[in-house]
Design an enzyme around this catalytic site. Sequence first.
Site, PDB file in Angstrom:
ATOM      1  N   GLU A  78      43.066  45.243  32.869  1.00  0.00           N
ATOM      2  CA  GLU A  78      44.686  45.219  32.259  1.00  0.00           C
ATOM      3  C   GLU A  78      44.419  44.931  30.517  1.00  0.00           C
ATOM      4  O   GLU A  78      44.467  43.880  29.959  1.00  0.00           O
ATOM      5  CB  GLU A  78      44.637  43.171  32.480  1.00  0.00           C
ATOM      6  CG  GLU A  78      44.644  42.874  34.028  1.00  0.00           C
ATOM      7  CD  GLU A  78      46.117  41.140  33.976  1.00  0.00           C
ATOM      8  OE1 GLU A  78      45.447  40.971  33.855  1.00  0.00           O
ATOM      9  OE2 GLU A  78      45.509  41.624  35.268  1.00  0.00           O
ATOM     10  N   GLU A 120      44.676  45.258  44.784  1.00  0.00           N
ATOM     11  CA  GLU A 120      45.365  43.832  44.750  1.00  0.00           C
ATOM     12  C   GLU A 120      46.422  43.766  45.514  1.00  0.00           C
ATOM     13  O   GLU A 120      47.612  42.585  44.879  1.00  0.00           O
ATOM     14  CB  GLU A 120      45.532  43.399  43.085  1.00  0.00           C
ATOM     15  CG  GLU A 120      43.775  43.409  42.387  1.00  0.00           C
ATOM     16  CD  GLU A 120      44.102  42.315  41.205  1.00  0.00           C
ATOM     17  OE1 GLU A 120      44.703  41.214  40.819  1.00  0.00           O
ATOM     18  OE2 GLU A 120      43.128  42.835  40.089  1.00  0.00           O
TER      19      GLU A 120
HETATM   20  C1  XIL Z   1      44.002  35.024  40.286  1.00  0.00           C
HETATM   21  C2  XIL Z   1      43.205  34.433  41.018  1.00  0.00           C
HETATM   22  O1  XIL Z   1      44.637  35.623  43.180  1.00  0.00           O
HETATM   23  C3  XIL Z   1      43.921  33.466  41.515  1.00  0.00           C
HETATM   24  O2  XIL Z   1      43.641  31.834  42.397  1.00  0.00           O
HETATM   25  C4  XIL Z   1      43.232  32.910  39.649  1.00  0.00           C
HETATM   26  O3  XIL Z   1      44.167  31.369  39.626  1.00  0.00           O
HETATM   27  C5  XIL Z   1      44.358  33.744  39.010  1.00  0.00           C
HETATM   28  O4  XIL Z   1      44.034  34.887  38.725  1.00  0.00           O
HETATM   29  N1  XIL Z   1      44.871  40.219  38.549  1.00  0.00           N
HETATM   30  C6  XIL Z   1      44.009  39.530  38.502  1.00  0.00           C
HETATM   31  C7  XIL Z   1      42.684  38.916  39.346  1.00  0.00           C
HETATM   32  O5  XIL Z   1      43.148  40.888  37.991  1.00  0.00           O
HETATM   33  O6  XIL Z   1      41.932  38.368  39.414  1.00  0.00           O
HETATM   34  C8  XIL Z   1      44.511  37.433  39.487  1.00  0.00           C
HETATM   35  O7  XIL Z   1      43.401  36.385  40.021  1.00  0.00           O
HETATM   36  C9  XIL Z   1      45.345  37.869  40.480  1.00  0.00           C
HETATM   37  C10 XIL Z   1      46.216  39.101  38.680  1.00  0.00           C
END
Ligand code: XIL
Length: 375
Positions: free
Chosen positions: A168, A284
Amino acid sequence: MMFTRRQALQLGVGATAAASSVAIANSLSKQSQLDLTDVGNASLRERAAAKGILYGAAIEWAELSDSGFNQQILQECNILVAENEFKFGRMRPSLDRFDFTASDRLLGFARRHSIPMRGHTLVWHLALPDWFEEQVNRRNAEQVLTNHIQTVAGRYRGQIHSWDVVNEAIEPSDGRRDRLRRTPWLERLGDGYIELAFQAAAAADPEGMLVYNELGLEGNHSDAETRRRKVVELLAGLIDNGVPVHALGIQSHLTGGADYGQFEHLRPFLSDVASLGLQILVTELDVSDQHLPADLQERDRQIATLYHDYLAVLLDEAAVIAVLTWGLSDRYTWLSSHAPRQDGNAVRPLPLDDQLNRKQAWNAIARALDQAPPR
Ligand code: XIL
């Protein structure tokens, strides 16, 4: 002015009008064809493997003591990623210490079952520990960044399928001319931190696939298009400078009810990334149902349709080698707290429901994998 596709071509009105009428025609025909019943029993990992693709999910260590869930992970997945255990803040109790307890046991689980695991993530603006702000400054930031990567990627050298080296790094709304996100790393190191991170990762784990992972790339609107352009520019720049980057991770947190069309707008982006010689991973994937109707049938149908339509386009691009959902079952999803429903109903963003039953979304992924061209 509106043209038919043929008129558009004859008049030479350009690709946009022609492409949008094609997109509408495709959308109508695909919608009427979409049948998400009766896809058969074979697991997602088997269907993916038949095409030379990996399917998997994000997991947390605590979830694995749930034996029913654990069994589903082993049945469905041929790649895994730690949802949180590999993040900077989780591994760094202090500036001079590392704690690998959680990451070791998760990787141990994956290795015992011969499932490749991804490393998420080495450099990110979130999940930084409390001590970061005070103890990391312009003088020591380069050393802290490279030391973190050397130590983590070095410890797991040769054991990680792919590293999300930087996560990101782009945020056009932060107002910088270069569209980079104003992160604690960027503030201390300037824009060179991205290159630095990839160089350090390559040195520490020469076999690992090095991935740039990004959010918000899926939309059918100008903001997402700006992000896509910037991603291609960033990756092309890194490659021009000889920086070792091997793949793009497209996070793919989709929003139910948003107007994505048929995702045809992603094709040129995917082929631009592939033309740079990069592989692509869907890292994701989930579908938020925060704004969808309460009715279960309708809600699940809309979620499943998005899964199918998205993956149909993504998997049509041969550079896409893996699909990971951000969780496997609605029993464990970050969206329960991150994007809950106002009506208080539980969210249903993942392939299995909270009783571990396969949903229409599972069928949709199965169907998209079955329809994908082999790698
Ligand atoms: C999220 C997790 O799912 C949560 O459990 C945590 O509290 C915060 O992070 N983009 C990403 C991930 O790259 O690492 C994030 O994961 C969701 C958004």
